[in-house]
Design a protein around this motif. Sequence first.
Motif, PDB file in Angstrom:
ATOM      1  N   VAL A 120       0.847  -1.206   0.000  1.00 23.78           N
ATOM      2  CA  VAL A 120       0.000   0.000   0.000  1.00 23.78           C
ATOM      3  C   VAL A 120       0.878   1.249   0.000  1.00 23.78           C
ATOM      4  N   LEU A 121       1.926   1.234   0.794  1.00 24.19           N
ATOM      5  CA  LEU A 121       2.867   2.361   0.810  1.00 24.19           C
ATOM      6  C   LEU A 121       3.479   2.552  -0.572  1.00 24.19           C
ATOM      7  N   GLY A 122       3.899   1.459  -1.198  1.00 23.08           N
ATOM      8  CA  GLY A 122       4.479   1.555  -2.532  1.00 23.08           C
ATOM      9  C   GLY A 122       3.498   2.102  -3.551  1.00 23.08           C
ATOM     10  N   LEU A 123       2.255   1.659  -3.473  1.00 21.50           N
ATOM     11  CA  LEU A 123       1.249   2.154  -4.415  1.00 21.50           C
ATOM     12  C   LEU A 123       0.967   3.634  -4.199  1.00 21.50           C
ATOM     13  N   LEU A 124       0.932   4.064  -2.931  1.00 18.17           N
ATOM     14  CA  LEU A 124       0.729   5.490  -2.650  1.00 18.17           C
ATOM     15  C   LEU A 124       1.905   6.329  -3.167  1.00 18.17           C
ATOM     16  N   ALA A 125       3.122   5.805  -3.025  1.00 10.01           N
ATOM     17  CA  ALA A 125       4.292   6.524  -3.538  1.00 10.01           C
ATOM     18  C   ALA A 125       4.252   6.597  -5.068  1.00 10.01           C
ATOM     19  N   CYS A 126       3.865   5.483  -5.709  1.00 11.87           N
ATOM     20  CA  CYS A 126       3.740   5.489  -7.179  1.00 11.87           C
ATOM     21  C   CYS A 126       2.662   6.475  -7.624  1.00 11.87           C
ATOM     22  N   ALA A 127       1.522   6.484  -6.899  1.00 13.65           N
ATOM     23  CA  ALA A 127       0.450   7.424  -7.223  1.00 13.65           C
ATOM     24  C   ALA A 127       0.915   8.866  -7.045  1.00 13.65           C
ATOM     25  N   LEU A 149       6.625  12.562  -0.050  1.00 12.89           N
ATOM     26  CA  LEU A 149       5.368  12.076   0.530  1.00 12.89           C
ATOM     27  C   LEU A 149       5.466  10.670   1.115  1.00 12.89           C
ATOM     28  N   SER A 150       6.456   9.885   0.689  1.00  9.98           N
ATOM     29  CA  SER A 150       6.500   8.487   1.137  1.00  9.98           C
ATOM     30  C   SER A 150       6.613   8.337   2.660  1.00  9.98           C
ATOM     31  N   PRO A 151       7.426   9.133   3.366  1.00 13.93           N
ATOM     32  CA  PRO A 151       7.425   8.996   4.835  1.00 13.93           C
ATOM     33  C   PRO A 151       6.082   9.389   5.462  1.00 13.93           C
ATOM     34  N   VAL A 152       5.405  10.355   4.858  1.00  8.68           N
ATOM     35  CA  VAL A 152       4.088  10.779   5.349  1.00  8.68           C
ATOM     36  C   VAL A 152       3.092   9.634   5.196  1.00  8.68           C
ATOM     37  N   TRP A 153       3.098   8.998   4.023  1.00  7.62           N
ATOM     38  CA  TRP A 153       2.192   7.863   3.803  1.00  7.62           C
ATOM     39  C   TRP A 153       2.488   6.748   4.809  1.00  7.62           C
ATOM     40  N   ALA A 154       3.772   6.484   5.049  1.00 10.50           N
ATOM     41  CA  ALA A 154       4.133   5.416   5.992  1.00 10.50           C
ATOM     42  C   ALA A 154       3.604   5.721   7.390  1.00 10.50           C
ATOM     43  N   LEU A 155       3.706   6.980   7.819  1.00  5.63           N
ATOM     44  CA  LEU A 155       3.180   7.355   9.136  1.00  5.63           C
ATOM     45  C   LEU A 155       1.665   7.205   9.193  1.00  5.63           C
ATOM     46  N   LEU A 156       0.991   7.596   8.112  1.00  3.51           N
ATOM     47  CA  LEU A 156      -0.466   7.474   8.077  1.00  3.51           C
ATOM     48  C   LEU A 156      -0.909   6.015   8.077  1.00  3.51           C
ATOM     49  N   LEU A 157      -0.040   5.139   7.580  1.00  2.00           N
ATOM     50  CA  LEU A 157      -0.335   3.705   7.591  1.00  2.00           C
ATOM     51  C   LEU A 157       0.040   3.053   8.922  1.00  2.00           C
ATOM     52  N   GLY A 158       0.550   3.856   9.849  1.00  2.00           N
ATOM     53  CA  GLY A 158       0.923   3.330  11.159  1.00  2.00           C
ATOM     54  C   GLY A 158       2.226   2.559  11.162  1.00  2.00           C
ATOM     55  N   ARG A 159       3.148   2.934  10.259  1.00  2.00           N
ATOM     56  CA  ARG A 159       4.435   2.251  10.164  1.00  2.00           C
ATOM     57  C   ARG A 159       5.585   3.239  10.345  1.00  2.00           C
ATOM     58  N   PRO A 160       5.837   3.682  11.581  1.00  2.00           N
ATOM     59  CA  PRO A 160       6.940   4.626  11.801  1.00  2.00           C
ATOM     60  C   PRO A 160       8.295   4.055  11.415  1.00  2.00           C
ATOM     61  N   ASP A 161       8.448   2.720  11.514  1.00  2.00           N
ATOM     62  CA  ASP A 161       9.708   2.104  11.104  1.00  2.00           C
ATOM     63  C   ASP A 161       9.954   2.321   9.611  1.00  2.00           C
ATOM     64  N   LEU A 162       8.892   2.143   8.815  1.00  2.00           N
ATOM     65  CA  LEU A 162       9.036   2.372   7.376  1.00  2.00           C
ATOM     66  C   LEU A 162       9.109   3.852   7.040  1.00  2.00           C
TER      67      LEU A 162
END
Length: 196
Positions: A120-127, A149-162
């Motif tokens: 999902v993170l990858g798809l959001l980054a591609c989008a 935007l990719s770190p923002v998407w990762a945080l919104l997905l609840g993945r601070p590690d990513l």
Amino acid sequence: MTGAVLLWAALGYLLGSVPFGLLIARALGLGDLRQVGSGNIGATNVLRTGHRGAALATLLLDGGKGAAAVLLARALGGEGAALAAGAAAMAGHCFPVWLGFRGGKGVATFLGMLLALQPVLGLLACASWLGVAGLTRISSAGALGAAALSPVWALLLGRPDLALAAGLAALLVVWRHRANIARLRDGTEPRIGQRR
């Protein structure tokens, strides 16, 4: 960092170092990419040769090596190995040993890595890339938008590690785009498909 993780990082680096754009261009008689357009070995510069198929193949293979590094390392070494291998694959693309450490800008490999780490993170980054590039018709703007935007998407997905991993990788993407940023600021950055 354990020896196994270091080994996966080394393997990821070697996989990332394969210069698919350069190899495809040579195989199709398109010349040495380092003498075309920006001199970059990535898909955007392959597109400047006028061969869309070669550009698409480069995009898929450069993204694929980032994904492959993550998936292989995860299957055999766990999540820590996957992160290390993905980051190393991106570094390998940017600084390939076979080309005197002068490689591409890492965007496709970055996106492939994110898709494999968290789809999902990858798809959001591609989008994000598609959205910004579609609006501006400038590939580097899309790359910078996706990176930011990719770190923002990762945080919104609840993945601070990513978010941390994506943020560090994004810094490399931004650093590799220093010249593009200057041209964007000056209004001289070429649009997608435009020859320099």
